[in-house]
Design an enzyme around this catalytic site. Structure first.
Site, mmCIF file in Angstrom:
data_model
loop_
_atom_site.group_PDB
_atom_site.id
_atom_site.type_symbol
_atom_site.label_atom_id
_atom_site.label_comp_id
_atom_site.label_asym_id
_atom_site.label_seq_id
_atom_site.Cartn_x
_atom_site.Cartn_y
_atom_site.Cartn_z
ATOM 1 N N GLU A 175 28.943 31.969 40.717
ATOM 2 C CA GLU A 175 27.914 30.817 41.039
ATOM 3 C C GLU A 175 26.431 30.788 40.886
ATOM 4 O OE1 GLU A 175 30.413 29.574 44.830
ATOM 5 O OE2 GLU A 175 28.801 30.824 45.214
HETATM 6 C C1 ACM Z 1 32.403 33.823 46.221
HETATM 7 O O1 ACM Z 1 33.241 33.477 47.075
HETATM 8 N N1 ACM Z 1 31.352 33.088 45.035
HETATM 9 C C2 ACM Z 1 32.539 35.200 45.576
#
Ligand code: ACM
Length: 678
Positions: free
Chosen positions: A321
């Protein structure tokens, strides 16, 4: 004075419990189910002179484990076993229970964890190549303990057991909410009891970096709010885990999810500071600058220290992310990309990862990271942890990467045990060949830390993590959901002997919620509701921050309501065959819920924190009345008139709405009852 009412519901519970005990005496309560098992008839009677004899060449670790097992047996049975602490020099020569173990196992991926356990009427034999296998066998033996004709016994069995996958883990996020060492330790004990062998410690995120550094003491000083693990504590946890056959490896989530670092090191971010520790939940912009040498000089020094602190061969760099915003907006970074022919942010992150990989390799570590680290420029000796899905895992395996699955095991999403249980690391029709299949090493359940505190983290993990443990250990074809739930109930209460607080802390939380008034009416409703699912809690107008209260009714509920699951099943049975016994049981429950509202109102009036569930309680009473009327109609083979249907359908629709971020879990059953009289 508190009044204890023997309500019809209590009678129903007594019925369920006595039925469950009956079923237990016919079936074993093993979880995970062993690779091979035969029940041989008869049993070994446990007596007060019971002792354990260890042969072969294990080290003290197995003697300590066996001592703890002996004490757990003693505590369960009240038998005063005479045997003192087991040590190499304090052996007992006894033919009654012999453990044969060739050697201490290495706490590494792929070590032999197999064992054979043969219980016969006069003798128990546990054979294992390594002490890690022997530990698994001892946990199986504890799960076999039963009661027959007034005696504690082990049923005669022959078990040949080994894991399906070598990587069976739990990830705990100690960054978003810090979890003290005792929380970690009791969860390690619980993991060992269901044969899990990897603890993935998520130690840095936007909301805190949780490890002491002697090289950069600013880390604990500025990036942790003083909530961090000292190096001594980390060594202690790793030792504690190793004593239970569990690997521990850290995750430092970079280059994104990294706001907290920049409070101390703003010069390493991709945009100018100053920075503050993030208090909100979500995905944020701050990201390490991958184009400046200082970044790598920093990690070179820091990881030289921290790779020594964590002896496991794997080291997790996160990688998930990264939204790329700071990179897009930084002219120097954009120039660097042009100059070096780096075509996009994913490629820039691969460049960063390769630089970090060099540092890890120099320190004898292998890299693991989330899906996003997969890139053609990364070598295939890294491990991919897939949070996005089995497709990503299969794709990685086909490209030559090893992987573990976490998608489908996100335990913080508050899904039923059944959902996780039926999620297999190797999806059907994956098309993987033999060598590609071997690259799927197992999986991990993830306990993200936004909505949990030491008060209720155990209740979010357990018992559902035990069903996941079975998925990782047992043969693929073991997937009888009803039997899983039957055994899960037993495992759940057994976890308490290891200090797991999911049952007892609920009582504490309910007392806090009622301001120490009688908790029973609150417990009655809490038992039939669940928190809203997935991440809905963040999108219902409640803005959570790190320091928000996590002590409301929603936090005290169990993720999965047993009584509601039972009610839904019983309602199905009743609708099918109009069984009068089922009708009586359903009616007892419904009457209890209907009458509960008045009692709960008294508590709500005395304790404002409960106010938010007042409509929920009224709705439960209303649909209970609907259910009672529908059952009467069904029993007298009548259909409802239009007025009744209109009125009760709207009552039902109202009852489907969440209040206090919780939902009533019997609405689907009431809907079926309404449809049955339509
Ligand atoms: C995640 O759930 N961003 C690894």
């Amino acid at each position: 004075m508190k009044r204890y009412l023997v309500t019809p519901l209590v009678l129903v519970f007594i019925f369920i419990i006595s039925f469950a005990l009956q079923a237990q005496s016919n079936k074993l309560n093993l979880m995970p189910v062993p690779h091979k098992l035969s029940v041989d008839g008869g049993y070994f009677k446990l007596q007060k002179d019971f002792s354990i004899s260890i042969k072969g060449n294990p080290d003290e670790r197995l003697f300590s484990y066996a001592t703890r097992v002996l004490r757990r047996l003693s505590n369960r049975t009240g038998l005063f076993f005479p045997q003192d602490v087991l040590t190499k020099d304090n052996t007992i020569n006894n033919d009654e229970f012999i453990i044969n173990c060739n050697r201490p196992g290495k706490i590494v991926l792929g070590e032999d964890e197999s064992y054979d356990l043969i219980v016969s009427s006069g003798k128990i034999e546990l054979n294992a190549e390594t002490d890690l296998g022997a530990m698994k066998g001892l946990e199986t033996l504890l799960q076999l303990l039963d009661i027959q004709n007034g005696d504690y016994v082990f049923p005669n069995v022959t078990i040949n057991d080994k894991p399906r996958f070598p990587w069976r883990g739990i990830m705990i996020d100690a960054s978003r909410h810090f979890e003290p060492v005792e929380v970690i330790k009791r969860n390690l004990d619980a993991m060992a009891s269901v044969k899990m062998n990897v603890f993935h410690w998520h130690l840095s995120d936007d909301q805190g970096v949780r490890v002491e550094s002697k090289v950069f003491p600013q880390i604990q000083k500025l990036c942790s709010d003083g909530l961090y693990y000292s190096q001594e504590q980390i060594k202690d946890v790793i030792r504690y885990a190793a004593d239970r056959g569990i690997r521990v490896y850290p995750e430092f989530d970079i280059p994104g999810h990294s706001t907290a670092w920049f409070v101390a090191f703003p010069e390493l971010a991709s945009a100018p500071g100053p920075y503050k520790i993030e208090r909100n939940w979500g995905v944020f912009d701050p990201t390490f600058n991958p184009t400046i040498e200082q970044t790598y000089e920093f990690f070179d020094k820091l990881f030289a220290e921290w790779t020594k602190l964590f002896p496991d061969e794997y080291f997790h760099i996160g990688g998930d992310e990264n939204n790329g915003k700071q990179w897009n907006e930084n002219k120097d970074i954009q120039d660097f990309m042009k100059k070096n022919n780096i075509k996009d942010n994913h490629a820039l992150q691969a460049y960063f990862n390769n630089r970090i990989l060099k540092i890890l390799t120099k320190n004898n570590k292998k890299m693991i990271g989330w899906d996003e680290i997969l890139h053609p420029q990364m070598p295939t000796n890294i491990v991919i942890q897939s949070w996005r899905g089995t497709d990503a895992l299969v794709e990685a395996a086909k490209k030559g990467y090893m992987g573990i699955l976490s998608n489908g095991y996100y335990i913080d999403l508050i899904q039923p045990a059944e959902f996780h249980y039926l999620n297999d690391p190797v999806p059907q029709g994956s098309g993987l060949n033999e060598s590609e299949l071997k690259r799927i090493l197992g999986g991990e359940t993830t306990q993200w830390g936004e909505l949990v505190t030491p008060d209720n983290i155990d209740s979010r993990l357990w018992p559902r993590a035990a069903a996941i443990a079975e998925r990782f250990w047992s043969p693929q074809e073991v997937k009888d959901v009803d039997d899983m739930y039957r055994r899960l109930d037993v495992i759940n209460f057994r976890l308490e002997e290891l200090g797991i607080t999911n049952i007892k802390n609920q009582e504490m939380m309910l007392r806090r919620l009622t301001n120490n008034l009688e908790t029973k009416p609150l417990k009655t409703i809490v038992d039939v509701i669940e928190p809203v699912k997935i991440y809905t809690r963040h999108s219902q107008g409640v803005k959570y921050q790190q320091h928000s209260p996590y002590s409301r009714v929603v936090d005290a509920t169990q993720p999965e309501s047993n009584i509601a699951r039972w009610f839904r099943k019983t309602a199905d049975k009743f609708i099918q065959n109009k069984d009068s016994k089922a009708a009586d049981e359903l009616k007892a429950c419904l009457s209890n819920w209907k009458e509960n509202h008045e009692k709960l109102l008294k508590l709500i009036n005395a304790s404002p924190i409960l106010k938010e569930i007042e409509p929920l309680s009224a709705n439960l009473a209303n649909i209970s009345e609907t259910g009672l009327e529908a059952i009467s109609l069904i029993l007298s083979s009548k259909k409802a008139d239009e007025n009744w249907l209109t009125k009760n359908s709207s009552i039902l629709e109202e009852a489907k709405k969440p209040y206090g971020q919780t939902e009533i879990m019997i609405t689907s059953a009431i809907e079926k009852l309404i449809n049955a009289v339509r």
